[in-house]
Design a protein around this motif. Structure first.
Motif, PDB file in Angstrom:
ATOM      1  N   ASP A  41       0.848  -1.194   0.000  1.00 31.37           N
ATOM      2  CA  ASP A  41       0.000   0.000   0.000  1.00 31.37           C
ATOM      3  C   ASP A  41       0.882   1.241   0.000  1.00 31.37           C
ATOM      4  N   LEU A  42       0.566   2.179  -0.893  1.00 34.54           N
ATOM      5  CA  LEU A  42       1.408   3.370  -1.041  1.00 34.54           C
ATOM      6  C   LEU A  42       0.546   4.625  -1.080  1.00 34.54           C
ATOM      7  N   GLU A  59      12.052  -3.323  -1.918  1.00 32.31           N
ATOM      8  CA  GLU A  59      10.595  -3.307  -1.757  1.00 32.31           C
ATOM      9  C   GLU A  59      10.015  -1.922  -2.029  1.00 32.31           C
ATOM     10  N   MET A  60      10.803  -0.887  -1.735  1.00 29.88           N
ATOM     11  CA  MET A  60      10.301   0.484  -1.901  1.00 29.88           C
ATOM     12  C   MET A  60      10.610   1.066  -3.278  1.00 29.88           C
ATOM     13  N   VAL A  61      11.663   0.573  -3.918  1.00 33.87           N
ATOM     14  CA  VAL A  61      12.058   1.115  -5.224  1.00 33.87           C
ATOM     15  C   VAL A  61      10.930   0.958  -6.232  1.00 33.87           C
ATOM     16  N   SER A  82      12.693  12.037   4.303  1.00 35.43           N
ATOM     17  CA  SER A  82      12.764  12.357   5.729  1.00 35.43           C
ATOM     18  C   SER A  82      11.386  12.602   6.340  1.00 35.43           C
ATOM     19  N   LEU A  83      10.370  12.858   5.496  1.00 39.40           N
ATOM     20  CA  LEU A  83       9.012  13.085   5.989  1.00 39.40           C
ATOM     21  C   LEU A  83       8.134  11.839   5.891  1.00 39.40           C
ATOM     22  N   GLY A  84       8.676  10.777   5.312  1.00 39.33           N
ATOM     23  CA  GLY A  84       7.871   9.582   5.082  1.00 39.33           C
ATOM     24  C   GLY A  84       7.691   8.720   6.325  1.00 39.33           C
ATOM     25  N   THR A  85       6.606   7.983   6.353  1.00 40.27           N
ATOM     26  CA  THR A  85       6.350   7.007   7.418  1.00 40.27           C
ATOM     27  C   THR A  85       6.005   5.655   6.794  1.00 40.27           C
ATOM     28  N   CYS A  86       6.284   4.585   7.523  1.00 34.25           N
ATOM     29  CA  CYS A  86       6.010   3.228   7.032  1.00 34.25           C
ATOM     30  C   CYS A  86       5.426   2.378   8.157  1.00 34.25           C
ATOM     31  N   ASN A  87       4.535   1.483   7.786  1.00 34.12           N
ATOM     32  CA  ASN A  87       4.048   0.455   8.702  1.00 34.12           C
ATOM     33  C   ASN A  87       4.645  -0.868   8.234  1.00 34.12           C
ATOM     34  N   ILE A  88       5.512  -1.444   9.061  1.00 29.24           N
ATOM     35  CA  ILE A  88       6.142  -2.707   8.674  1.00 29.24           C
ATOM     36  C   ILE A  88       5.824  -3.776   9.714  1.00 29.24           C
ATOM     37  N   MET A 125       4.525  -8.297  15.361  1.00 31.20           N
ATOM     38  CA  MET A 125       4.055  -6.964  15.747  1.00 31.20           C
ATOM     39  C   MET A 125       4.127  -6.017  14.556  1.00 31.20           C
ATOM     40  N   GLU A 126       3.277  -5.003  14.606  1.00 30.33           N
ATOM     41  CA  GLU A 126       3.306  -3.952  13.588  1.00 30.33           C
ATOM     42  C   GLU A 126       4.092  -2.759  14.131  1.00 30.33           C
ATOM     43  N   LEU A 127       5.078  -2.304  13.351  1.00 29.06           N
ATOM     44  CA  LEU A 127       5.924  -1.187  13.759  1.00 29.06           C
ATOM     45  C   LEU A 127       5.632   0.022  12.877  1.00 29.06           C
ATOM     46  N   ILE A 128       5.341   1.146  13.503  1.00 26.62           N
ATOM     47  CA  ILE A 128       5.131   2.400  12.767  1.00 26.62           C
ATOM     48  C   ILE A 128       6.427   3.192  12.871  1.00 26.62           C
ATOM     49  N   VAL A 129       7.106   3.337  11.742  1.00 26.69           N
ATOM     50  CA  VAL A 129       8.433   3.947  11.733  1.00 26.69           C
ATOM     51  C   VAL A 129       8.546   4.948  10.588  1.00 26.69           C
ATOM     52  N   THR A 130       9.658   5.696  10.567  1.00 24.58           N
ATOM     53  CA  THR A 130       9.926   6.595   9.456  1.00 24.58           C
ATOM     54  C   THR A 130      10.512   5.801   8.297  1.00 24.58           C
ATOM     55  N   THR A 131      10.576   6.436   7.134  1.00 21.89           N
ATOM     56  CA  THR A 131      11.158   5.772   5.961  1.00 21.89           C
ATOM     57  C   THR A 131      12.621   5.421   6.216  1.00 21.89           C
ATOM     58  N   TYR A 132      13.349   6.306   6.898  1.00 23.89           N
ATOM     59  CA  TYR A 132      14.752   6.032   7.239  1.00 23.89           C
ATOM     60  C   TYR A 132      14.853   4.787   8.118  1.00 23.89           C
ATOM     61  N   GLN A 133      14.016   4.739   9.154  1.00 25.30           N
ATOM     62  CA  GLN A 133      14.054   3.603  10.083  1.00 25.30           C
ATOM     63  C   GLN A 133      13.670   2.311   9.364  1.00 25.30           C
TER      64      GLN A 133
END
Length: 456
Positions: free
Chosen positions: A221-222, A245-247, A271-277, A286-294
């Motif tokens: 999902d994007l 996966e993101m490319v 730097s403003l992006g967020t991801c649910n991995i 578990m579901e982790l809500i992190v930044t794109t960098y993380q």
């Protein structure tokens, strides 16, 4: 009675002067009290200091309400007392508190009212009334451009991270600010709000595009928020080496965007992006809500059991500062998703990291924040740069119309032109004049060095 007072203002001069002194003294006492709290070692925690800042602004609003009522009720709304009130508030409202300017404090106060989960729990009517009073206080602030930049930064975060409690209230305060400071003051902010509406429409079109083109499947999902450069605060943009996966996501969105326009370039602000991995730990998934960098850093451990600091930095193509921040958040903070060797609280270039397969938490969905970055320095630098441009433009406008002008008169006219946004420093104006001379916009008179001529 009102007509009688208006005919003999001299008789009111001493009274208005005493009133001015009384208001100034009360306001200065508030500032000193806030300074004492800010400097107290017991109040060294950020949340405590932030709460005190909110309380301080509330007290200033209350003080203004009190003395404005005196002017309206006791002094028959006389202009002399309005002037005394204005001059008194200008004295102490332009004093900083605890290292923060009044412009920053007001912007932070507004942010706390307008964002979700702020400490100010108010009804819609109370919010509207409070915002009205904040805008009135802004009239006394000399650095209105500094308020605008701090406010714009916080508005951007509310809009981009869905932190705004009510879009109607966002538009309402912008209307109030426009009435108080002019359309130029709010033009970028208004376009930001409009931009976000257009971005949501763009996302809907993207989802329709994916539905009509099964081959253009990003795999995950994007959501992409397309913003217009120039309206939003400037953000650092790095060529982050995205995981595989993101490319594909980026490529699919580029293809979609080119179907809409071929004349615009997309610059990705990771730097403003967020991801649910999804993290598959031994105790539970578990579901982790992190930044794109993380997320990019964590996904490296899908193919490697152990990575060094240098390997992570090289593979991600980030700066030392960014790598330190994201690795600290993942291995040294509350949620230790990575195990660090050696097990210390400081990230060093010689450290090694492994995925913590035994990590667990009572929640199945957790948000892992990055350590905050102090944006104050960047805001002040941006405002200083914009002031140089504004002074240059003002000098050129004045000289273009006057052709020949003395130094003192040029400086005074420049101060008068720019005074509605900030009070330019005389030394800064002199420096900009010298710069314009070197760039052949102006020249000194051969006989009188204090006389300038405009060069066509």
């Amino acid at each position: 009675m009102y007509r009688l007072f208006s005919k003999i203002p001299r008789g009111l001069d001493p009274v208005s002067s005493i009133f001015n002194q009384h208001v100034t003294s009360a306001g200065t006492a508030l500032v000193k009290q806030a300074e004492d709290v800010a400097s107290n070692k017991k109040a060294d925690k950020k949340d405590v200091v932030g709460l005190q800042d909110q309380i301080f602004v509330r007290k200033v609003i209350k003080l203004h309400d009190k003395y404005l009522a005196y002017v309206n009720d006791c002094f028959m709304n006389h202009t002399l007392f309005h002037k005394a009130l204005k001059e008194a508030f200008e004295v102490f409202c332009n004093k900083g508190v605890g290292g923060s300017s009044s412009a920053e404090l007001l912007a932070t106060f507004c942010d706390n009212i307008l964002k979700k989960g702020g400490s100010e729990k108010l009804s819609d009517e109370a919010i509207e009334d409070t915002l009205e009073k904040v805008v009135k206080l802004l009239a006394y602030i000399s650095d209105k451009d500094l308020f605008a930049e701090f406010y714009r930064k916080r508005l951007a975060r509310r809009l981009l991270f869905d932190k705004s409690a009510n879009y109607e209230q966002e538009r309402s305060i912008l209307t109030k600010l426009k009435q108080q400071c002019g359309w130029e003051f709010t033009s970028k902010m208004e376009r930001m709000v409009t931009d976000l509406t257009l971005a949501k429409e763009n996302q809907t079109n993207f989802e329709e595009y994916l539905g009509n083109n099964p081959n253009a499947n990003p795999g995950i999902d994007l959501t992409v928020t397309v913003l217009t450069t120039g309206f939003w605060p400037s953000y650092r943009s790095f060529d982050l080496n995205l995981p595989v996966e993101m490319v594909k996501c980026v490529e699919v969105f580029k293809e979609f965007y080119q179907t809409k326009t071929k004349h615009r370039k997309l610059t990705w602000i990771y730097s403003l992006g967020t991801c649910n991995i999804t993290g598959k730990f031994e105790p539970k998934t578990m579901e982790l809500i992190v930044t794109t960098y993380q997320a990019s850093a964590l996904l490296l451990f899908n193919s490697s059991d152990r990575l060094s600091y240098q390997e992570i930095m090289t593979q991600l193509n980030l700066t030392d500062d960014d790598v330190v921040r994201l690795l600290h958040s993942l291995s040294c903070a509350k949620y230790k998703i990575l195990n660090k060797e050696p097990n210390t609280k400081i990230i060093s270039p010689t450290d090694f990291f492994e995925f913590n397969s035994k990590f667990t938490d009572k929640m199945r969905r957790i948000k892992i924040p990055l350590p905050p970055v102090d944006e104050k320095k960047k805001v002040i630098e941006d405002v200083d740069r914009d002031r140089r441009y504004a002074i240059d433009a003002s000098i050129v406008r004045i000289m273009k119309s006057r052709r020949v002008l003395g130094h003192q008169q040029l400086v005074m006219e420049c101060v008068e032109q720019l005074g509605h946004m900030f009070k330019p420093d005389f030394k800064a104006i002199k420096k900009r004049i010298e710069d314009l001379i070197t760039r052949d916009y102006l020249e000194r008179d051969g006989d009188n060095p204090n006389l300038f001529r405009y060069l066509v």
